[in-house]
Design an enzyme around this catalytic site. Structure first.
Site, PDB file in Angstrom:
ATOM      1  N   ASP A   1       3.901   9.657  -0.538  1.00  0.00           N
ATOM      2  CA  ASP A   1       1.592   8.519  -0.479  1.00  0.00           C
ATOM      3  C   ASP A   1       2.251   7.302  -1.192  1.00  0.00           C
ATOM      4  O   ASP A   1       1.531   7.701  -3.220  1.00  0.00           O
ATOM      5  CB  ASP A   1       1.044   9.699  -0.385  1.00  0.00           C
ATOM      6  CG  ASP A   1      -0.253   8.902   0.571  1.00  0.00           C
ATOM      7  OD1 ASP A   1      -0.215   7.684   1.159  1.00  0.00           O
ATOM      8  OD2 ASP A   1      -0.523  10.114   1.297  1.00  0.00           O
TER       9      ASP A   1
ATOM     10  N   HIS B   1       0.841  -0.504  -0.198  1.00  0.00           N
ATOM     11  CA  HIS B   1      -0.355  -0.195  -0.458  1.00  0.00           C
ATOM     12  C   HIS B   1       1.253   1.859  -0.050  1.00  0.00           C
ATOM     13  O   HIS B   1       0.167   2.098  -0.925  1.00  0.00           O
ATOM     14  CB  HIS B   1      -0.608   0.566   1.398  1.00  0.00           C
ATOM     15  CG  HIS B   1      -1.945  -0.900   1.136  1.00  0.00           C
ATOM     16  ND1 HIS B   1      -3.649  -0.195   0.878  1.00  0.00           N
ATOM     17  CD2 HIS B   1      -2.169  -2.322   1.698  1.00  0.00           C
ATOM     18  CE1 HIS B   1      -4.108  -1.770   0.522  1.00  0.00           C
ATOM     19  NE2 HIS B   1      -2.763  -2.641   0.856  1.00  0.00           N
TER      20      HIS B   1
HETATM   21  C1  GDG Z   1      -1.897   3.766   3.045  1.00  0.00           C
HETATM   22  C2  GDG Z   1      -0.847   4.771   2.092  1.00  0.00           C
HETATM   23  C3  GDG Z   1      -3.021   4.296   0.487  1.00  0.00           C
HETATM   24  C4  GDG Z   1      -9.541   9.858   7.025  1.00  0.00           C
HETATM   25  N1  GDG Z   1     -10.077  11.476   8.544  1.00  0.00           N
HETATM   26  C5  GDG Z   1     -11.217  10.136   9.000  1.00  0.00           C
HETATM   27  C6  GDG Z   1     -11.352   9.093   8.054  1.00  0.00           C
HETATM   28  N2  GDG Z   1     -10.344   8.997   7.203  1.00  0.00           N
HETATM   29  C7  GDG Z   1     -10.174   7.944   6.296  1.00  0.00           C
HETATM   30  C8  GDG Z   1     -10.276   8.696   5.008  1.00  0.00           C
HETATM   31  C9  GDG Z   1      -9.538   7.784   4.445  1.00  0.00           C
HETATM   32  C10 GDG Z   1      -8.427   7.276   5.547  1.00  0.00           C
HETATM   33  O1  GDG Z   1      -8.212   7.583   6.607  1.00  0.00           O
HETATM   34  C11 GDG Z   1      -7.002   7.616   4.987  1.00  0.00           C
HETATM   35  O2  GDG Z   1      -6.290   6.863   3.857  1.00  0.00           O
HETATM   36  P1  GDG Z   1      -5.343   7.123   2.948  1.00  0.00           P
HETATM   37  O3  GDG Z   1      -5.133   6.631   2.006  1.00  0.00           O
HETATM   38  O4  GDG Z   1      -5.214   8.942   2.381  1.00  0.00           O
HETATM   39  O5  GDG Z   1      -3.353   7.102   3.988  1.00  0.00           O
HETATM   40  P2  GDG Z   1      -3.220   5.969   4.697  1.00  0.00           P
HETATM   41  O6  GDG Z   1      -3.657   5.901   6.237  1.00  0.00           O
HETATM   42  O7  GDG Z   1      -1.674   6.142   4.970  1.00  0.00           O
HETATM   43  O8  GDG Z   1      -3.250   4.569   3.827  1.00  0.00           O
HETATM   44  C12 GDG Z   1      -1.847   4.842   1.400  1.00  0.00           C
HETATM   45  C13 GDG Z   1      -3.584   3.558   2.122  1.00  0.00           C
HETATM   46  O9  GDG Z   1      -3.404   2.816   2.576  1.00  0.00           O
HETATM   47  C14 GDG Z   1      -4.436   2.284   1.251  1.00  0.00           C
HETATM   48  O10 GDG Z   1      -3.812   2.062   0.083  1.00  0.00           O
HETATM   49  O11 GDG Z   1      -3.262   4.703  -0.197  1.00  0.00           O
HETATM   50  O12 GDG Z   1      -0.813   5.650   0.206  1.00  0.00           O
HETATM   51  O13 GDG Z   1      -0.014   5.208   2.855  1.00  0.00           O
HETATM   52  O14 GDG Z   1     -10.297   6.704   3.729  1.00  0.00           O
HETATM   53  O15 GDG Z   1     -11.496   8.718   4.673  1.00  0.00           O
HETATM   54  N3  GDG Z   1     -12.199   8.296   8.714  1.00  0.00           N
HETATM   55  C15 GDG Z   1     -13.046   8.798   9.209  1.00  0.00           C
HETATM   56  N4  GDG Z   1     -13.306  10.409  10.229  1.00  0.00           N
HETATM   57  C16 GDG Z   1     -11.772  10.700   9.787  1.00  0.00           C
HETATM   58  O16 GDG Z   1     -12.095  11.792  10.771  1.00  0.00           O
HETATM   59  N5  GDG Z   1     -14.080   7.830   9.655  1.00  0.00           N
END
Ligand code: GDG
Length: 490
Positions: free
Chosen positions: A377, A166
């Site tokens: 990212d 990821h």
């Molecule tokens: C890893 C990789 C890759 C955020 N704030 C709230 C909330 N979120 C949820 C978002 C989103 C998730 O958290 C964050 O996803 P990201 O992709 O931005 O980042 P990572 O956690 O670092 O994920 C990344 C991912 O894996 C998938 O392959 O894209 O690059 O680092 O879904 O919606 N959810 C809620 N409240 C919040 O305040 N409920």
């Protein structure tokens, strides 16, 4: 014949257990991997193996209520406090996470971390071998568990095993800094299928394998065939997506619309710039705040007309580096607000907590601009969720060119997050963009996000396991039809 079961193996289960003050709290886990996999498990007959985030006791029956709506069996992995310290906070968070995000100077290459990493990967493999049947497909996720497949192979398990990374895979000069580089690559090559988010990550992995192992690599289009006597695996690029329909429908619902009106009414006449991130130094939050400050400095005409709403979800709070980042962000917010606030206008609204899903989607819908500027990212799901929730097509996405999402989302305003002035100028452009141009860009972005959704992602990734027979070591197949089409990999 019944469909094979998919055994998902990830560091964390989609539910988190904590033992606080003698009571047990069980709630849904957060983070990109869990969000994505939660959406796809119901497409399969699936089981999910992972840690629950505690070193205390866990009973399977505790998990069910928090797992409501997650249509699969959950099997918890139990870790000791020392394993949590050295495998999770140590090897995973102090070595692989910074190294794979190009921050090698932040790594702590403590040798004892490696030994625990090996042991914990064995522990996950123990649970997998208890749960998996030979015909099942084992799908391992992410860098915490790079050694699980090799442990299973040593036990004689010949099932199909896929791995999806990821986070980014770094270039050879950065990856080579890892003292256990050869062992990690050799173990990854034990998978039948290895997936990455972007063509660059796949190329980096293949280049590292060619330089540091004896494997031969050949290329066919975007895929790579890695082979040596009696063993082969495919390397593919499969960018992860989101559950577009779920986000878009939720955004169009009455509840979210009401929340959106409330948000807008609380900030009358303001244009809303939105940041949403887990607390992490890779997400570029301080740099983003400085870019917003630069905008206010150079464009006084925007004072009292624009606010930045920055949501930060607490993460890895036990790690000193993350605590320091929180303090840095709070001090920056306070300094910038102290500098520019006027009666009736506070330029930065800082939210340090996880929002309910409906609240989050309402923020996406209410925002005029999403500022998604990670320093690096794997993909970044927030960029895609914002577009899905933009049902009116009025918002603009400003996106870091170092997010994996940038390779698909060309209609965003792409920025270098280290270029504070450049990000400020792009933000200004985003705020000035005429409504027709906003709509045109957002419509195209939404088309891409809808098409490249998370269901398509898992289907298309797993379909690439099909060429393999269960007994891969004896009968490796999945060879490209015409060897002349192969070109030697970069
Ligand atoms: C890893 C990789 C890759 C955020 N704030 C709230 C909330 N979120 C949820 C978002 C989103 C998730 O958290 C964050 O996803 P990201 O992709 O931005 O980042 P990572 O956690 O670092 O994920 C990344 C991912 O894996 C998938 O392959 O894209 O690059 O680092 O879904 O919606 N959810 C809620 N409240 C919040 O305040 N409920």
């Amino acid at each position: 014949m019944t469909e094979p079961r998919i055994i998902i193996v990830s560091n964390r289960l989609p539910v988190t257990v904590s033992h606080a003050g003698g009571s047990i709290d069980v709630k849904p886990s957060s983070g990109g991997l869990v969000t994505a996999m939660r959406a796809v498990v119901s497409d399969y007959h699936a089981s999910w193996i992972g840690w629950t985030g505690t070193d205390g006791e866990v009973k399977r029956e505790w998990l069910a209520p928090a797992a409501a709506g997650i249509n699969c069996d959950l099997f918890p992995v139990v870790l000791t406090p020392e394993q949590v310290a050295k495998f999770y906070f140590g090897f995973s968070n102090e070595i692989i996470w910074p190294l794979f995000h190009d921050l090698q100077s932040s790594c702590n290459f403590d040798p004892s971390y490696w030994n625990t990493y090996v042991d914990v990967n064995e522990t996950y493999a123990d649970v997998v071998s208890e749960v998996a049947q030979p015909e099942d497909i084992i799908w391992v996720h992410d860098y915490h568990l790079a050694l699980v497949a090799s442990s299973l192979r040593r036990r004689g398990i010949r099932s199909r095993i896929a791995f999806f990374q990821h986070i980014p895979f770094p270039s050879l000069d950065i990856f080579s800094k890892l003292p256990w580089r050869k062992q990690v690559l050799e173990a990854l090559l034990e998978h039948d299928l290895i997936g990455f988010q972007t063509p660059r990550d796949s190329r980096n992995f293949v280049q590292c394998c060619r330089a540091l192992t004896t494997v031969k690599a050949a290329r066919d289009g975007e895929a790579f065939y890695m082979h040596r006597p009696g063993q082969r695996s495919n390397v593919v690029t499969e960018p992860i997506g989101i559950d577009f329909e779920e986000f878009a429908n939720h955004a169009a619902s009455t509840g979210v619309l009401q929340e959106t009106h409330l948000l807008r009414a609380a900030l009358p006449g303001m244009r809303i710039v939105l940041g949403v991130d887990r607390l992490d130094y890779t997400k570029g939050i301080p740099e983003r705040l400085r870019a917003f400050e630069n905008l206010l400095e150079n464009h006084p005409e925007l004072h009292r007309t624009v606010v930045l709403v920055q949501i930060v979800v607490p993460s890895r709070e036990d790690v000193p580096r993350y605590r320091a980042l929180r303090v840095e962000i709070e001090q920056l917010v306070s300094r910038i607000n102290g500098r520019f606030t006027h009666t009736g206008w506070v330029p930065i609204h800082f939210v340090y907590r996880s929002l309910e899903r409906a609240q989050l989607v309402a923020h996406y819908r209410a925002a005029d601009v999403a500022l998604v500027t990670p320093l690096k990212d794997g993909m970044n799901l927030v960029a895609k969720e914002f577009c899905a929730a933009q049902v009116d097509c009025t918002g603009v996405l400003v996106l870091s060119e170092f997010a994996g999402a940038a390779s698909q989302m060309k209609e965003a305003l792409l920025v270098n997050p280290n270029d504070i002035q450049g990000v400020a100028e792009s933000l200004h452009l985003a705020l000035m963009l005429d409504p027709r141009e906003r709509r045109r860009r957002m419509q195209r972005l939404r088309r891409t996000v809808r098409r490249e959704n998370v269901h398509r992602w898992s289907e298309s990734f797993l379909a690439q396991l099909q060429p393999y027979l269960t007994n891969r070591k004896l009968q490796p197949i999945g060879q490209p039809e015409d060897p002349d089409r192969l070109v030697i990999a970069v």
